[in-house]
Scaffold this motif. Structure first.
Motif, PDB file in Angstrom:
ATOM      1  N   LEU A 195     -11.907 -13.200   3.001  1.00 37.95           N
ATOM      2  CA  LEU A 195     -12.181 -14.490   3.625  1.00 37.95           C
ATOM      3  C   LEU A 195     -11.069 -14.866   4.604  1.00 37.95           C
ATOM      4  O   LEU A 195     -11.322 -15.366   5.698  1.00 37.95           O
ATOM      5  CB  LEU A 195     -12.320 -15.575   2.550  1.00 37.95           C
ATOM      6  N   VAL A 196      -9.812 -14.629   4.203  1.00 39.68           N
ATOM      7  CA  VAL A 196      -8.674 -14.954   5.059  1.00 39.68           C
ATOM      8  C   VAL A 196      -8.651 -14.041   6.283  1.00 39.68           C
ATOM      9  O   VAL A 196      -8.386 -14.479   7.405  1.00 39.68           O
ATOM     10  CB  VAL A 196      -7.352 -14.831   4.278  1.00 39.68           C
ATOM     11  N   ALA A 197      -8.958 -12.743   6.073  1.00 33.73           N
ATOM     12  CA  ALA A 197      -8.901 -11.764   7.151  1.00 33.73           C
ATOM     13  C   ALA A 197      -9.945 -12.014   8.227  1.00 33.73           C
ATOM     14  O   ALA A 197      -9.794 -11.548   9.360  1.00 33.73           O
ATOM     15  CB  ALA A 197      -9.064 -10.355   6.590  1.00 33.73           C
ATOM     16  N   ALA A 198     -10.975 -12.776   7.905  1.00 31.97           N
ATOM     17  CA  ALA A 198     -12.020 -13.063   8.893  1.00 31.97           C
ATOM     18  C   ALA A 198     -11.433 -13.807  10.096  1.00 31.97           C
ATOM     19  O   ALA A 198     -11.953 -13.709  11.213  1.00 31.97           O
ATOM     20  CB  ALA A 198     -13.127 -13.895   8.254  1.00 31.97           C
ATOM     21  N   GLY A 199     -10.352 -14.515   9.883  1.00 27.51           N
ATOM     22  CA  GLY A 199      -9.713 -15.212  10.991  1.00 27.51           C
ATOM     23  C   GLY A 199      -8.356 -14.637  11.332  1.00 27.51           C
ATOM     24  O   GLY A 199      -7.574 -15.272  12.057  1.00 27.51           O
ATOM     25  N   ASN A 200      -8.044 -13.439  10.824  1.00 26.54           N
ATOM     26  CA  ASN A 200      -6.733 -12.821  11.039  1.00 26.54           C
ATOM     27  C   ASN A 200      -6.936 -11.339  11.324  1.00 26.54           C
ATOM     28  O   ASN A 200      -6.934 -10.515  10.410  1.00 26.54           O
ATOM     29  CB  ASN A 200      -5.864 -13.025   9.797  1.00 26.54           C
ATOM     30  N   PRO A 201      -7.120 -10.966  12.594  1.00 24.72           N
ATOM     31  CA  PRO A 201      -7.408  -9.569  12.931  1.00 24.72           C
ATOM     32  C   PRO A 201      -6.342  -8.587  12.436  1.00 24.72           C
ATOM     33  O   PRO A 201      -6.676  -7.479  12.005  1.00 24.72           O
ATOM     34  CB  PRO A 201      -7.461  -9.586  14.461  1.00 24.72           C
ATOM     35  N   GLN A 202      -5.091  -8.981  12.485  1.00 24.37           N
ATOM     36  CA  GLN A 202      -4.021  -8.082  12.036  1.00 24.37           C
ATOM     37  C   GLN A 202      -4.140  -7.792  10.546  1.00 24.37           C
ATOM     38  O   GLN A 202      -4.015  -6.643  10.102  1.00 24.37           O
ATOM     39  CB  GLN A 202      -2.655  -8.705  12.344  1.00 24.37           C
ATOM     40  N   LEU A 203      -4.397  -8.832   9.761  1.00 21.96           N
ATOM     41  CA  LEU A 203      -4.583  -8.635   8.320  1.00 21.96           C
ATOM     42  C   LEU A 203      -5.840  -7.812   8.062  1.00 21.96           C
ATOM     43  O   LEU A 203      -5.846  -6.925   7.191  1.00 21.96           O
ATOM     44  CB  LEU A 203      -4.682  -9.987   7.613  1.00 21.96           C
ATOM     45  N   ALA A 204      -6.895  -8.079   8.827  1.00 15.16           N
ATOM     46  CA  ALA A 204      -8.145  -7.343   8.642  1.00 15.16           C
ATOM     47  C   ALA A 204      -7.928  -5.852   8.870  1.00 15.16           C
ATOM     48  O   ALA A 204      -8.405  -5.008   8.086  1.00 15.16           O
ATOM     49  CB  ALA A 204      -9.225  -7.882   9.582  1.00 15.16           C
ATOM     50  N   ALA A 205      -7.177  -5.488   9.932  1.00 17.79           N
ATOM     51  CA  ALA A 205      -6.912  -4.076  10.217  1.00 17.79           C
ATOM     52  C   ALA A 205      -6.073  -3.453   9.108  1.00 17.79           C
ATOM     53  O   ALA A 205      -6.310  -2.301   8.698  1.00 17.79           O
ATOM     54  CB  ALA A 205      -6.183  -3.960  11.558  1.00 17.79           C
ATOM     55  N   SER A 206      -5.109  -4.192   8.608  1.00 16.40           N
ATOM     56  CA  SER A 206      -4.262  -3.679   7.528  1.00 16.40           C
ATOM     57  C   SER A 206      -5.083  -3.392   6.279  1.00 16.40           C
ATOM     58  O   SER A 206      -4.893  -2.362   5.604  1.00 16.40           O
ATOM     59  CB  SER A 206      -3.164  -4.706   7.224  1.00 16.40           C
ATOM     60  N   LEU A 207      -6.025  -4.278   5.986  1.00 13.12           N
ATOM     61  CA  LEU A 207      -6.859  -4.080   4.783  1.00 13.12           C
ATOM     62  C   LEU A 207      -7.818  -2.900   4.962  1.00 13.12           C
ATOM     63  O   LEU A 207      -8.065  -2.147   4.011  1.00 13.12           O
ATOM     64  CB  LEU A 207      -7.629  -5.367   4.486  1.00 13.12           C
ATOM     65  N   ARG A 208      -8.350  -2.725   6.187  1.00 15.10           N
ATOM     66  CA  ARG A 208      -9.263  -1.610   6.420  1.00 15.10           C
ATOM     67  C   ARG A 208      -8.561  -0.273   6.239  1.00 15.10           C
ATOM     68  O   ARG A 208      -9.161   0.704   5.777  1.00 15.10           O
ATOM     69  CB  ARG A 208      -9.858  -1.682   7.832  1.00 15.10           C
ATOM     70  N   ASN A 209      -7.295  -0.237   6.609  1.00 19.55           N
ATOM     71  CA  ASN A 209      -6.549   1.023   6.537  1.00 19.55           C
ATOM     72  C   ASN A 209      -5.805   1.211   5.223  1.00 19.55           C
ATOM     73  O   ASN A 209      -5.013   2.155   5.081  1.00 19.55           O
ATOM     74  CB  ASN A 209      -5.548   1.079   7.697  1.00 19.55           C
ATOM     75  N   ALA A 210      -6.019   0.287   4.282  1.00 16.09           N
ATOM     76  CA  ALA A 210      -5.312   0.390   3.002  1.00 16.09           C
ATOM     77  C   ALA A 210      -5.797   1.608   2.234  1.00 16.09           C
ATOM     78  O   ALA A 210      -6.989   1.722   1.908  1.00 16.09           O
ATOM     79  CB  ALA A 210      -5.534  -0.881   2.186  1.00 16.09           C
ATOM     80  N   ARG A 211      -4.867   2.534   1.955  1.00 13.43           N
ATOM     81  CA  ARG A 211      -5.208   3.762   1.198  1.00 13.43           C
ATOM     82  C   ARG A 211      -4.075   4.032   0.204  1.00 13.43           C
ATOM     83  O   ARG A 211      -3.211   4.860   0.421  1.00 13.43           O
ATOM     84  CB  ARG A 211      -5.374   4.966   2.135  1.00 13.43           C
ATOM     85  N   GLY A 212      -4.081   3.302  -0.876  1.00 12.51           N
ATOM     86  CA  GLY A 212      -3.033   3.470  -1.866  1.00 12.51           C
ATOM     87  C   GLY A 212      -3.231   4.732  -2.698  1.00 12.51           C
ATOM     88  O   GLY A 212      -4.328   5.295  -2.767  1.00 12.51           O
ATOM     89  N   ARG A 213      -2.144   5.194  -3.324  1.00 13.53           N
ATOM     90  CA  ARG A 213      -2.218   6.352  -4.221  1.00 13.53           C
ATOM     91  C   ARG A 213      -1.759   5.916  -5.603  1.00 13.53           C
ATOM     92  O   ARG A 213      -0.621   5.506  -5.803  1.00 13.53           O
ATOM     93  CB  ARG A 213      -1.333   7.484  -3.714  1.00 13.53           C
ATOM     94  N   PHE A 214      -2.687   5.994  -6.533  1.00 11.38           N
ATOM     95  CA  PHE A 214      -2.427   5.578  -7.899  1.00 11.38           C
ATOM     96  C   PHE A 214      -2.961   6.650  -8.848  1.00 11.38           C
ATOM     97  O   PHE A 214      -4.162   6.972  -8.794  1.00 11.38           O
ATOM     98  CB  PHE A 214      -3.116   4.232  -8.192  1.00 11.38           C
ATOM     99  N   PRO A 215      -2.126   7.226  -9.676  1.00  6.99           N
ATOM    100  CA  PRO A 215      -2.573   8.299 -10.578  1.00  6.99           C
ATOM    101  C   PRO A 215      -3.752   7.899 -11.448  1.00  6.99           C
ATOM    102  O   PRO A 215      -4.592   8.748 -11.800  1.00  6.99           O
ATOM    103  CB  PRO A 215      -1.325   8.579 -11.424  1.00  6.99           C
ATOM    104  N   ASP A 216      -3.834   6.594 -11.790  1.00  9.37           N
ATOM    105  CA  ASP A 216      -4.893   6.171 -12.712  1.00  9.37           C
ATOM    106  C   ASP A 216      -6.064   5.486 -12.005  1.00  9.37           C
ATOM    107  O   ASP A 216      -6.993   5.011 -12.659  1.00  9.37           O
ATOM    108  CB  ASP A 216      -4.320   5.245 -13.787  1.00  9.37           C
ATOM    109  N   VAL A 217      -6.013   5.426 -10.635  1.00  7.34           N
ATOM    110  CA  VAL A 217      -7.131   4.826  -9.899  1.00  7.34           C
ATOM    111  C   VAL A 217      -7.453   5.741  -8.723  1.00  7.34           C
ATOM    112  O   VAL A 217      -6.959   5.567  -7.598  1.00  7.34           O
ATOM    113  CB  VAL A 217      -6.785   3.413  -9.399  1.00  7.34           C
ATOM    114  N   PRO A 218      -8.271   6.738  -8.929  1.00  6.72           N
ATOM    115  CA  PRO A 218      -8.615   7.668  -7.846  1.00  6.72           C
ATOM    116  C   PRO A 218      -9.465   6.986  -6.782  1.00  6.72           C
ATOM    117  O   PRO A 218      -9.999   5.895  -6.994  1.00  6.72           O
ATOM    118  CB  PRO A 218      -9.407   8.752  -8.567  1.00  6.72           C
TER     119      PRO A 218
END
Length: 456
Positions: A380-403
């Protein structure tokens, strides 16, 4: 030989003149001029003490005193006393001679002797007041001047003296009280303010400063009483209202504090007070919340009802941006303390209502659920914040217990990327671990920051 008789004649004449002067002394008259001590009160002679010879010497002594010849004045006052030992006006006159010599102790002694003969003798009271004042005994001097006025209301010159002394004394006491307060000697400061108020009961600033001392002492009810007295005496002074607000705030009465601060700002705009008002409004709102909400910070594991309340209270304006579903049936929240917020977050899609139409408000919140709700707010916040929206789209975390194929992977990656949540020390996310109150509050604070809201 002819000159000797003439010299002898002159000598004889001079000796004869001297002898005549010795047998018939003629008092010299002091030269005319402006009085040297116009502030001194003439020791008038009461009718019952009428003595022509003593009175004449007394009058002449006063003239010599005003002419500045203190020895002549003393000699004549002493002569009057020798002629009439009970002639106390000349005793007072000797007191004034001593004052002129700046011998205040000697002056006080003479005035005391005159007053022993007549305790209501105004000229001696006036002189004694001057002597006490120069000896540093201001309070006693003030009382003596007041006695002199009471004995002789015509001594108008003393009225301004009394007013000056009162004002000077008030200033000195206030300065001393402020110094004591600054040094942390609060009981001493309080007693001094109480004394100055007794002397000047209509001075509003004294009540305000006393209230501040009492507030520091922890005597909040008395502090409030005195601050309100200050405001009653001077309702146009914003500092009086600020003091009232601060006392209410110290008492935890935030709504009353807000009202007092607003009244102060109405008299004199102040940006810092405006910010204070906003903060207190939030505190007042927090204090009005149910205990279940106020206990969130200390909770080792928060419930779904508590998380719903956090979303609903702290992010209400963000939730209003979400598409809302009105076709919801929830069967287990009737009468629950968080029911209004549960309904709000459920309609906004931030938290799940289970297929059996239950919300399970007392169920413990797991990290997966916080990440899921947080990621929806982020969207909801990213809808008015293009920079945050791009950051969320590119979020690719690495977690051993969350593939990456896990249903919670995107939500977890968004939560970690945005700083809402953090993986554990070993890099795992631990989806099923219970969320503590502190973790939930930190996540909500981050969401407020990203949404451009002031942290509460």
């Amino acid at each position: 030989m002819r000159r000797r008789p003439a010299g002898l004649l002159v000598s004889v004449v001079m000796l004869g003149f001297a002898a005549a002067c010795a047998s018939n002394p003629v008092p010299a008259v002091p030269p005319a001029g402006a009085p040297g001590f116009p502030e001194f009160v003439f020791p008038s002679v009461p009718a019952r003490l009428a003595s022509p010879s003593a009175g004449a010497a007394h009058q002449l002594a006063w003239q010599w005193l005003q002419a500045g010849d203190l020895k002549a004045a003393e000699r004549n006052f002493t002569a009057a006393l020798k002629q009439s030992p009970g002639f106390y006006p000349s005793e007072a006159g000797l007191g004034y001679v001593a004052l002129a010599r700046k011998d205040s102790k000697e002056a006080a002694s003479h005035f005391e002797r005159a007053l022993a003969a007549d305790p209501a003798y105004a000229p001696a009271l006036a002189g004694r007041g001057e002597a006490l004042l120069t000896l540093g005994q201001r309070e006693q001097a003030l009382a003596t001047f007041e006695s002199a006025i009471a004995a002789d209301p015509q001594l108008s010159v003393l009225r301004s003296r009394i007013d000056v002394l009162r004002f000077r004394g008030l200033q000195e006491d206030v300065d001393a009280a402020r110094k004591a307060a600054d040094a942390g000697r609060l009981p001493e400061a309080r007693l001094m303010y109480e004394r100055t108020i007794a002397a000047s009961p209509d001075s509003p600033f004294l009540y305000r400063e006393l209230a501040n001392v009492e507030k520091r002492e922890g005597s909040l009810p008395r502090a409030l009483e005195h601050a309100q007295k200050a405001a009653a005496l001077n309702p146009g002074e914003p500092r009086n209202l600020v003091t009232i607000a601060e006392i209410y705030e110290a008492q935890g009465e935030f709504a009353k504090a807000v009202d007092a601060y607003i009244a102060a700002v109405a008299l004199e705009p102040n940006d810092s007070i405006d910010a204070r008002v906003e903060s207190l409004r939030e505190k007042a709102a927090f204090e009005a919340m149910p205990d279940e909400y106020k206990s969130i910070e200390a909770s080792p594991a928060i419930t779904r009802a508590q998380l719903a309340a956090l979303f609903g209270v702290r992010l209400d304006d963000v939730l209003k941006r979400a598409p809302r579903s009105n076709a919801l049936v929830i069967t287990d929240t009737r009468g629950n303390w968080a029911a209004p917020w549960i309904l709000s977050v459920a309609r906004a899609g931030l938290m799940e209502v289970y297929p059996n139409h239950t919300f399970q408000p007392n169920a413990v919140v797991r990290r997966a659920e916080l990440a899921g709700g947080g990621s929806k707010v982020l969207a909801l916040v990213a809808a008015g914040n293009p920079q945050l929206a791009a950051s969320l789209r590119n979020a690719r975390g690495r977690f051993p217990d969350v593939p990456q194929g896990h249903l919670s992977y995107q939500a977890v990656s968004a939560a970690v990327e945005s700083g809402l949540m953090a993986p554990t020390a070993d890099g795992t996310f631990q989806l099923t671990r219970a969320v503590t109150g502190a973790e939930a509050l930190a996540a909500i604070a981050k969401l407020e920051e990203l949404a451009g809201r002031r942290r509460r």
